[in-house]
Design an enzyme around this catalytic site. Structure first.
Site, short mmCIF file in Angstrom:
data_model
loop_
_atom_site.label_atom_id
_atom_site.label_comp_id
_atom_site.label_asym_id
_atom_site.label_seq_id
_atom_site.Cartn_x
_atom_site.Cartn_y
_atom_site.Cartn_z
N GLU A 1 -2.35 23.53 51.51
CA GLU A 1 -3.51 24.43 51.56
C GLU A 1 -4.20 24.77 50.17
O GLU A 1 -4.28 25.68 49.65
CB GLU A 1 -3.69 25.46 52.46
CG GLU A 1 -3.63 25.32 53.84
CD GLU A 1 -3.88 26.38 54.73
OE1 GLU A 1 -4.13 27.51 54.21
OE2 GLU A 1 -3.93 26.47 55.96
N GLU B 1 -0.49 22.68 60.90
CA GLU B 1 -0.51 23.96 61.52
C GLU B 1 -1.80 24.13 62.54
O GLU B 1 -2.85 23.58 62.36
CB GLU B 1 -0.77 24.92 60.26
CG GLU B 1 0.22 25.32 59.47
CD GLU B 1 -0.15 26.45 58.23
OE1 GLU B 1 -0.84 27.30 58.67
OE2 GLU B 1 0.57 26.20 57.26
C1 GBH Z 1 -2.70 29.13 57.10
O1 GBH Z 1 -3.86 29.45 56.32
C2 GBH Z 1 -1.52 29.25 56.11
O2 GBH Z 1 -1.07 28.07 55.71
C3 GBH Z 1 -0.78 30.18 56.85
O3 GBH Z 1 0.40 30.35 55.96
C4 GBH Z 1 -1.09 31.53 57.47
O4 GBH Z 1 -0.20 32.34 57.90
C5 GBH Z 1 -2.07 30.69 58.67
O5 GBH Z 1 -3.08 29.86 58.31
C6 GBH Z 1 -2.76 31.82 59.56
O6 GBH Z 1 -3.67 32.63 58.88
O7 GBH Z 1 -13.32 31.80 53.05
O8 GBH Z 1 -12.41 33.93 52.47
O9 GBH Z 1 -13.46 33.55 54.60
C7 GBH Z 1 -5.20 29.56 56.92
C8 GBH Z 1 -6.29 29.77 55.66
C9 GBH Z 1 -7.72 31.38 56.54
C10 GBH Z 1 -8.29 29.64 55.07
C11 GBH Z 1 -9.23 31.76 56.92
C12 GBH Z 1 -9.77 29.86 55.35
C13 GBH Z 1 -11.18 31.50 55.48
C14 GBH Z 1 -11.16 32.53 54.25
N1 GBH Z 1 -7.49 29.94 56.07
N2 GBH Z 1 -9.94 31.26 55.67
S1 GBH Z 1 -12.76 32.85 53.55
#
Ligand code: GBH
Length: 481
Positions: free
Chosen positions: A172, A378
């Site tokens: 990511e 994931e």
């Molecule tokens: C994954 O990220 C990760 O790889 C993992 O480590 C983590 O534990 C898992 O998911 C659960 O969260 O634009 O500020 O509103 C997920 C990442 C989270 C990315 C939500 C986009 C929106 C953030 N995602 N996010 S925002």
């Protein structure tokens, strides 16, 4: 009763990988052992106000000391693959120079243990934990970090290349660039849109450098990939302004990576959207060729929930809540876009449960990149789990979440998507970044007082899926939980 589970026709092909995923900083602990030095996540989590109730990854799930038990647990669950990440500062404490053998030994022992249990290791080189020394030298916005990442990739490739076939360079990179340097909700917590764009490019370049290094040290059979958190973007309405908002988020959320990695160029519309911020002169001659020189053998996709957006002009609300997030996009070139809560049931993260988003995303990738094998690296959900009076953890919502998403994967495969495997997030409860230990994503429950592991009913359900290679129908899922 194996065989009966194929009822409903949701049988996956033989060889389909049934895995679970974790990341180093989220589970390992042992933050200062065997030569490991702080990464940006150690610094960030130890900075007051950054992580829920000041939680840190100092101990986490203590996996560094318990990995043999954890692998046995994976074997009991019948997993055929396990995706984990390597802590860069455990292997190369300053981010430069010679490797620490004790750090590498941990990953050698872990991969050996997996192989002895018939579990295929899938290594991610970088899951957000940059050595702090490299951040002090400029972090991902600095070009040198991409060069350092290439060197580190060579070190890990040389150490594990004889036993690992499935390699992921970055997890990511969108989060590293835009949450780390843009909105600041992730380490290192910087809020500078140009730094975020520079970081995105240097992550892409770092992938190219790592692919080059890995290809030179790994046997030809090794499979090389990257994992993206692709955003399944939808416009709130069909109005031209909302459709354009979705295009902008698609540009800075998805095509900023798929463009150079798979197409050899940054999207023209992204360059235009961000023209007021930068002329992108940090992209040097030869960079784009280097990024895609070694084609991806597989693309990893992380999917949780779709993204619903509209044009910001028609929406009232604060432009910032002072915590790096708001209803309005902090994303460069898209500051006039507003986010909306998609309808439907939500998980403990507040994320809507929407398996159609996963289906649509897989079909889109299949349409745009028809020859590219895909892996779900994931997918999963946080719920408020607790240990019941019977000592068990019953999580029927998670079983249902997994079931409907696997159904979506199955349907996409039926409709032509080339999906090779599925890794649930996560094997066990862990340090959920800015949310600390408050959010539990595990199929296995972790009691952080005793470090006891308790497989939740979702883990037992998933073990059945892994064993039979087929999805039971909803009624059977109910009896399992
Ligand atoms: C994954 O990220 C990760 O790889 C993992 O480590 C983590 O534990 C898992 O998911 C659960 O969260 O634009 O500020 O509103 C997920 C990442 C989270 C990315 C939500 C986009 C929106 C953030 N995602 N996010 S925002």
């Amino acid at each position: 009763a194996s065989g009966t589970a194929a009822v409903g026709g949701h049988q996956f092909p033989p060889g389909f990988l049934w895995g679970a995923a974790t990341a180093a900083y989220q589970i390992e602990g042992a933050a200062a052992e065997d030569g490991r030095t702080p990464s940006i996540w150690d610094t960030f989590s130890h900075t007051p106000g950054k992580v829920f109730e000041g939680h840190t990854g100092d101990v986490a799930a203590d996996h560094y000391h318990r990995f043999r038990d954890d692998v046995r647990l994976m074997a009991d669950l019948g997993l055929s693959a396990y995706r984990f990440s390597v802590s860069w500062s455990r292997v190369q404490p300053t981010g430069r120079g010679p490797a620490v053998e004790r750090g590498l030994d941990f990953y050698r022992a872990l991969t050996d243990e997996l192989l002895e249990h018939g579990i295929q290791p899938a290594v991610t080189l970088y899951h957000w934990d940059l050595p702090q020394e490299l951040e002090d030298a400029g972090g991902w916005p600095a070009r040198d970090t991409a060069e350092r990442f290439g060197e580190y990739a060579r070190i890990v490739g040389e150490a594990l290349g004889d036993r690992v076939q499935l390699w992921t360079t970055l997890n990511e990179p969108w989060c590293s660039a835009f949450l780390g340097y843009g909105s600041g909700v992730h380490a290192p917590g910087r809020t500078d849109p140009v730094a975020a764009l520079r970081a995105a490019h240097h992550l892409n370049l770092g992938h190219g450098r790592a692919a080059e290094a890995l290809r030179s040290v790994l046997p030809a059979r090794a499979q090389l990939g990257i994992t993206l958190n692709l955003h399944q973007v939808r416009a709130l309405t069909g109005s031209p302004a909302d459709v354009d908002a979705a295009r902008r988020i698609d540009a800075v959320g998805n095509r900023v990576f798929t463009g150079p990695l798979l197409g050899g160029a940054y999207p023209q519309d992204l360059l235009e959207d961000t023209r007021g911020l930068t002329d992108w002169s940090f992209v040097q001659d030869g960079d784009l060729a280097a990024i895609k020189r070694h084609p991806l053998d597989v693309l990893g996709i992380n999917y949780y929930t779709p993204t619903l957006v509209s044009d910001g002009a028609s929406v009232d609300g604060p432009r910032s809540d002072g915590h790096g997030s708001s209803q309005f996009s902090p994303w460069p070139g898209a500051d006039d876009v507003a986010f909306h809560q998609p309808p439907g049931e939500r998980t403990a993260m507040g994320w809507s449960v929407d398996p159609t988003g996963l289906y649509d995303l897989l079909m889109r990738m299949n349409r745009e990149f028809p020859d590219l094998p895909l892996l779900i690296t994931e997918n999963g959900a946080a719920y408020e789990d607790s240990v019941g009076a019977d000592g068990a953890v019953h999580d029927p919502e998670r079983v249902e979440y997994l079931r409907v998403h696997l159904e979506a994967v199955h349907r996409a495969m039926h409709d032509g998507a080339d999906v090779r495997g599925y890794f649930l997030w996560s094997l066990m409860d862990n340090f959920e970044w800015a949310y600390g230990y408050d959010k539990r994503f595990g199929a296995v429950y972790v009691d952080y007082e005793t470090q006891e592991r308790i497989p939740k009913s979702s883990a037992l359900w998933y073990a059945g899926v892994a064993r039979t290679g087929a999805l039971p129908d909803a009624a059977e899922a109910d009896t399992a939980s």
